[in-house]
Design a protein around this motif. Structure first.
Motif, PDB file in Angstrom:
ATOM      1  N   ARG A  36       0.866  -1.176   0.000  1.00  0.00           N
ATOM      2  CA  ARG A  36       0.000   0.000   0.000  1.00  0.00           C
ATOM      3  C   ARG A  36       0.893   1.213   0.000  1.00  0.00           C
ATOM      4  N   LEU A  37       0.652   2.104  -0.933  1.00  0.00           N
ATOM      5  CA  LEU A  37       1.503   3.284  -1.034  1.00  0.00           C
ATOM      6  C   LEU A  37       0.871   4.435  -0.274  1.00  0.00           C
ATOM      7  N   GLY A  38       1.257   4.581   0.979  1.00  0.00           N
ATOM      8  CA  GLY A  38       0.794   5.741   1.723  1.00  0.00           C
ATOM      9  C   GLY A  38       1.972   6.676   1.903  1.00  0.00           C
ATOM     10  N   LEU A  39       1.735   7.977   1.894  1.00  0.00           N
ATOM     11  CA  LEU A  39       2.843   8.913   1.906  1.00  0.00           C
ATOM     12  C   LEU A  39       3.080   9.574   3.257  1.00  0.00           C
ATOM     13  N   ALA A  40       2.279   9.280   4.248  1.00  0.00           N
ATOM     14  CA  ALA A  40       2.416   9.986   5.523  1.00  0.00           C
ATOM     15  C   ALA A  40       3.688   9.550   6.236  1.00  0.00           C
ATOM     16  N   VAL A  41       4.207  10.435   7.065  1.00  0.00           N
ATOM     17  CA  VAL A  41       5.429  10.155   7.803  1.00  0.00           C
ATOM     18  C   VAL A  41       5.199   9.024   8.797  1.00  0.00           C
ATOM     19  N   ASP A  42       4.064   9.058   9.476  1.00  0.00           N
ATOM     20  CA  ASP A  42       3.828   8.129  10.578  1.00  0.00           C
ATOM     21  C   ASP A  42       2.327   8.058  10.745  1.00  0.00           C
ATOM     22  N   LYS A  43       1.853   6.978  11.357  1.00  0.00           N
ATOM     23  CA  LYS A  43       0.404   6.911  11.510  1.00  0.00           C
ATOM     24  C   LYS A  43      -0.119   7.911  12.526  1.00  0.00           C
ATOM     25  N   ARG A 100       9.060  13.465   2.497  1.00  0.00           N
ATOM     26  CA  ARG A 100       9.623  13.884   1.214  1.00  0.00           C
ATOM     27  C   ARG A 100      10.129  12.693   0.430  1.00  0.00           C
ATOM     28  N   GLY A 101      10.755  11.758   1.120  1.00  0.00           N
ATOM     29  CA  GLY A 101      11.282  10.574   0.449  1.00  0.00           C
ATOM     30  C   GLY A 101      10.175   9.796  -0.235  1.00  0.00           C
ATOM     31  N   LYS A 102       9.070   9.598   0.465  1.00  0.00           N
ATOM     32  CA  LYS A 102       7.968   8.853  -0.121  1.00  0.00           C
ATOM     33  C   LYS A 102       7.337   9.616  -1.278  1.00  0.00           C
ATOM     34  N   VAL A 103       7.247  10.933  -1.135  1.00  0.00           N
ATOM     35  CA  VAL A 103       6.686  11.744  -2.226  1.00  0.00           C
ATOM     36  C   VAL A 103       7.542  11.589  -3.477  1.00  0.00           C
ATOM     37  N   ASN A 104       8.871  11.630  -3.300  1.00  0.00           N
ATOM     38  CA  ASN A 104       9.743  11.500  -4.459  1.00  0.00           C
ATOM     39  C   ASN A 104       9.555  10.165  -5.156  1.00  0.00           C
ATOM     40  N   PHE A 105       9.409   9.098  -4.389  1.00  0.00           N
ATOM     41  CA  PHE A 105       9.205   7.785  -4.995  1.00  0.00           C
ATOM     42  C   PHE A 105       7.865   7.699  -5.692  1.00  0.00           C
ATOM     43  N   PHE A 106       6.833   8.178  -5.008  1.00  0.00           N
ATOM     44  CA  PHE A 106       5.492   8.002  -5.546  1.00  0.00           C
ATOM     45  C   PHE A 106       5.319   8.733  -6.871  1.00  0.00           C
ATOM     46  N   PHE A 107       5.874   9.921  -6.959  1.00  0.00           N
ATOM     47  CA  PHE A 107       5.689  10.707  -8.176  1.00  0.00           C
ATOM     48  C   PHE A 107       6.814  10.475  -9.166  1.00  0.00           C
ATOM     49  N   ASN A 108       7.516   9.367  -9.028  1.00  0.00           N
ATOM     50  CA  ASN A 108       8.556   8.978  -9.987  1.00  0.00           C
ATOM     51  C   ASN A 108       9.602  10.054 -10.196  1.00  0.00           C
ATOM     52  N   LEU A 109       9.962  10.741  -9.098  1.00  0.00           N
ATOM     53  CA  LEU A 109      10.999  11.758  -9.214  1.00  0.00           C
ATOM     54  C   LEU A 109      12.371  11.159  -9.028  1.00  0.00           C
ATOM     55  N   SER A 110      12.395   9.898  -8.618  1.00  0.00           N
ATOM     56  CA  SER A 110      13.669   9.219  -8.417  1.00  0.00           C
ATOM     57  C   SER A 110      13.932   8.401  -9.667  1.00  0.00           C
ATOM     58  N   PRO A 111      15.063   8.587 -10.310  1.00  0.00           N
ATOM     59  CA  PRO A 111      15.228   7.996 -11.645  1.00  0.00           C
ATOM     60  C   PRO A 111      15.163   6.482 -11.685  1.00  0.00           C
ATOM     61  N   ASP A 112      15.573   5.812 -10.608  1.00  0.00           N
ATOM     62  CA  ASP A 112      15.618   4.352 -10.671  1.00  0.00           C
ATOM     63  C   ASP A 112      14.317   3.691 -10.319  1.00  0.00           C
ATOM     64  N   PHE A 113      13.364   4.449  -9.886  1.00  0.00           N
ATOM     65  CA  PHE A 113      12.202   3.838  -9.281  1.00  0.00           C
ATOM     66  C   PHE A 113      10.960   4.330  -9.988  1.00  0.00           C
ATOM     67  N   ILE A 114      10.376   3.478 -10.816  1.00  0.00           N
ATOM     68  CA  ILE A 114       9.221   3.922 -11.601  1.00  0.00           C
ATOM     69  C   ILE A 114       8.039   3.021 -11.283  1.00  0.00           C
ATOM     70  N   ALA A 116       1.142   2.177 -14.285  1.00  0.00           N
ATOM     71  CA  ALA A 116      -0.275   2.436 -14.007  1.00  0.00           C
ATOM     72  C   ALA A 116      -0.893   1.257 -13.266  1.00  0.00           C
ATOM     73  N   GLU A 117      -0.513   0.040 -13.675  1.00  0.00           N
ATOM     74  CA  GLU A 117      -1.055  -1.147 -12.998  1.00  0.00           C
ATOM     75  C   GLU A 117      -0.693  -1.141 -11.528  1.00  0.00           C
ATOM     76  N   GLU A 118       0.528  -0.746 -11.227  1.00  0.00           N
ATOM     77  CA  GLU A 118       0.973  -0.744  -9.842  1.00  0.00           C
ATOM     78  C   GLU A 118       0.237   0.307  -9.034  1.00  0.00           C
ATOM     79  N   TYR A 119      -0.016   1.455  -9.624  1.00  0.00           N
ATOM     80  CA  TYR A 119      -0.800   2.457  -8.914  1.00  0.00           C
ATOM     81  C   TYR A 119      -2.183   1.903  -8.608  1.00  0.00           C
ATOM     82  N   ARG A 120      -2.787   1.219  -9.584  1.00  0.00           N
ATOM     83  CA  ARG A 120      -4.131   0.689  -9.356  1.00  0.00           C
ATOM     84  C   ARG A 120      -4.118  -0.360  -8.263  1.00  0.00           C
ATOM     85  N   ASP A 121      -3.076  -1.193  -8.229  1.00  0.00           N
ATOM     86  CA  ASP A 121      -3.032  -2.265  -7.242  1.00  0.00           C
ATOM     87  C   ASP A 121      -2.701  -1.771  -5.852  1.00  0.00           C
TER      88      ASP A 121
END
Lengths: 179, 365, 138
Positions: free
Chosen positions: B87-94, B102-116, B119-124
């Motif tokens: 589950r891709l949640g972006l919050a720091v902590d529950k 910030r780290g999670k935001v960068n990953f989620f929005f594909n701002l990190s070059p190695d980590f893409i 669409a299927e993964e977003y849906r899942d």
């Protein structure tokens, strides 16, 4: 052999016709009513309002002054500051969708006066958006969002009938509606 | 003529007329029964509640830290770990809803070059549900001109779509901007004039027992286990006597534990995936690299430590920058660079994590 | 007059029975959608943000190590304001009945306080037993 006229066939056909006509009448008559969801925009406004108050109540840094910007505004009775800041949060958008700025709000502060026993609730109008008075004749419902705010001390210049002395918890209630 | 026997009711004789009528009745009964489930199916609305899906997606993104809740996979073969993410949640902590890491935001929005993400993964992992929804998830952070979009999304349509707008704050990681002009006299030690060369360490100390303080709100906590820490050294020679210095070289870094000084196994300098060391924004190996002249040029040394493994946070960690000094002559006493800089909650030592306003919009159709 | 054979009227009767049965089913089914609640209504009704606000305030209050008077103030304010404006009961207890400076238990550098939160707005009943940490330099 019985050669009298029997009506089995006709009865069968009749029964069949009755059932089928009933079935089609029922299924075509739109009996199933799914009410439209009229409250979606209310839900969106409510979540937006709560988010805006929560963000204003969060200090940007862990500093020695632990008071949030919202608490400072209430303590200073800074209604203009609240108006512009709250409006700014309500109108933040990413540019993905067409944005329409249509929300008005009215903010009230509720605080407890201890007196004796459980206490009484004292309230006063805190702030409102520019066109809120004019737009109060709208047909749209107003959504209420609330936030507890911890004040380290009562607002300056308050008298005992308005505020108890010392740090206390107040409730900020903002009504939001569409123009 | 034969005598015709009267047919009685208990004779096992069905007239054809009866059979025909009964058959017609049975056939039409079967048809009607097969139509009945259609009545109940009508209760399920034809309209898919896109707003509900948009609301749920926004709650998962904004208020949920995700599963697993710490996904700093900037090193160690990141793409492999994608399957572990449920589950891709972006919050720091529950405990900190609406505060995004910030780290999670960068990953989620594909701002990190190695980590893409596809669409299927977003849906899942974010939107869920059986229907292949089309989506458009965007984030705009205060002070940053570009709006970030989740990959695989499409432009918002002209017709009705489900929509949710959330206000958040993005927690920027902390960093230690060590500009030596700001710390006069603090990080120098004297040396007898007759000693003409010395190699010394300038250390940055991570006191985990102070940093990982459970009473500090996770929105403001410095937690090297789950977010990056950055050290920037600039104006390194500013406090030393430049005319006395023949040369001063930066030789590399080492990670050591307190006291014993043993090297930390998982952060051995040559394994350059756990951290990123840069001199003047060019990558530089942790050890064994060409020595960098520090006193004539004025380089900026940047160390980004992506994630400290959880086993390592029981003992304070020293990050040692080693410098070798060679002095011109023995006419005067020398001063050389040495000292320990604490990476803690003191604002004069470290730029604390800052929360920046941001807005996120989720559209589903 | 000779009567026609009227034994087959069972079949028509069965036909009528089935038709009436379908009408009854349709009437029952037509009641169902009116009983349900739309998604947006249930989202509005659930006091998610109020509970989050309450918890956040309690946790941050505990970490500032409040005195007994502060406790009294906080508890009284919360109870009265919550009841009068949000129509909800919001109460809590720390470390059993009263706040104790030594907390429920201690560990190096931390004093643990157990907060028992109770929130009920008539539709949603929320109870939580929360452990918060107070930093104490040894």
């Amino acid at each position: 052999m019985n050669d009298e006229g029997q009506l089995y066939t006709i009865e069968g056909i009749t029964a069949g016709v009755i059932m089928l006509v009933t079935a089609f009448t029922i299924f075509n008559s739109g009996l199933v009513y799914t009410p439209g969801d009229a409250h979606i925009s209310d839900m969106q406004i409510q979540q937006l309002g709560y988010d805006a108050l929560a963000m204003m109540d969060t200090p940007a840094e862990l500093g020695p002054v632990k008071e949030s910007p919202l608490a400072e505004m209430i303590k200073a009775k800074n209604d203009a500051g609240f108006k512009s800041e709250f409006n700014r949060y309500l109108t933040l958008h990413t540019g993905t969708t067409e944005f329409v700025d249509s929300l008005e709000f009215n903010a009230t502060v509720f605080n407890r006066l201890k007196n004796s026993g459980a206490g009484t609730v004292h309230s006063y109008h805190f702030s409102n958006s520019t066109m809120s008075e004019v737009s109060m004749l709208t047909r749209e419902p107003a959504i209420s969002v609330t936030r507890y705010v911890w004040l380290s001390d009562r607002p300056g210049g308050s008298v005992d009938s308005e505020y108890d002395n010392g740090g206390q918890l107040v409730l900020l209630e903002v009504l939001i509606w569409r123009r | 003529m034969d005598a015709i026997r009267r047919i009685k009711d208990e004779d096992a004789i069905l007239s054809i007329d009866f059979l025909a009528g009964f058959t017609i009745f049975i056939l039409s009964l079967i048809m009607v029964i097969s139509l009945v489930p259609g009545v109940l199916a009508g209760i399920q609305s034809d309209n898919i509640d896109y707003d509900a899906v948009a609301y749920r997606t926004s709650v998962i993104l904004v208020e949920d830290p995700g599963a697993p809740d710490s996904w700093n996979y900037e090193w160690d073969y990141p793409m492999i770990h994608k399957a572990d993410m449920q589950r891709l949640g972006l919050a720091v902590d529950k405990e900190t809803p609406n505060i995004l890491s910030r780290g999670k935001v960068n990953f989620f929005f594909n701002l990190s070059p190695d980590f893409i993400f596809s669409a299927e993964e977003y849906r899942d992992k974010v939107i869920f549900g059986d229907i292949p929804y089309l989506y458009n998830i965007s984030l705009k952070v205060d002070g940053e001109s570009k709006t970030y979009y989740a990959g695989g999304g499409t432009e918002v349509p002209d017709y009705q779509y489900g929509y949710m707008r959330r206000l958040v704050k993005v927690k920027e990681p902390s960093s230690a901007e060590i500009n030596f002009t700001n710390y006069p006299g603090q990080y120098t030690l004297p040396l007898d004039r007759n000693v003409t060369s010395i190699t010394s360490d300038f250390s940055v100390l991570f006191p985990y027992d102070v940093l990982i303080n459970k009473s500090v709100n996770p929105a403001y906590r410095i937690d090297p286990q789950s977010e990056r820490v950055t050290i920037n050294l600039s104006n390194i020679c500013s406090d030393l006597n430049k005319s006395d210095l023949e040369s001063m070289n930066f030789a590399g870094i080492a990670f050591r534990r307190e006291g014993g000084g043993s090297e930390i196994g998982s952060l051995v300098p040559w394994k350059n995936e756990t951290y990123s060391l840069m001199v003047n924004e060019m990558p530089y190996p942790g050890s064994g690299g060409e020595e960098v002249l520090v006193n004539s040029t004025n380089p900026l040394i940047t160390l980004i430590l992506y994630k400290v493994p959880t086993d390592e946070v029981h003992f304070p960690m020293f990050v040692n920058f080693s410098f070798s000094h060679v002095f011109k002559n023995n006419f005067t006493d020398h001063t050389y660079l040495s000292g320990i800089h604490r990476y803690d909650y003191n604002t004069s030592n470290v730029t604390q994590p800052e929360l920046k306003d941001a807005v996120m919009e989720v559209a589903i159709w | 007059m000779e009567t026609l054979n009227d034994e087959g009227q069972w079949i028509v009767m069965m036909g009528f029975l089935v038709a009436i049965g379908m009408f009854m089913l349709a009437i029952i089914v037509s009641q169902a959608p009116l009983v349900g609640q739309t998604t947006a209504e249930s989202v509005i009704e659930f006091p998610k943000n109020e509970v989050q606000d309450l918890r956040g305030k309690l946790v941050s209050m505990v970490s500032t190590s409040p005195t007994g008077t502060l406790q009294e103030r906080f508890r009284g304010d919360m109870a009265l304001l919550s009841m009068s404006r949000n129509n909800a009961i919001a109460t809590y207890s720390i470390d059993g009945d009263n706040w104790t400076t030594s907390g429920t238990s201690t560990e190096t550098n931390y004093i643990y306080h157990i907060i028992d939160i109770h929130y009920n707005n008539g539709i949603t009943d929320y109870n939580e037993n929360l452990t918060t940490f107070q930093w104490v330099t040894v």
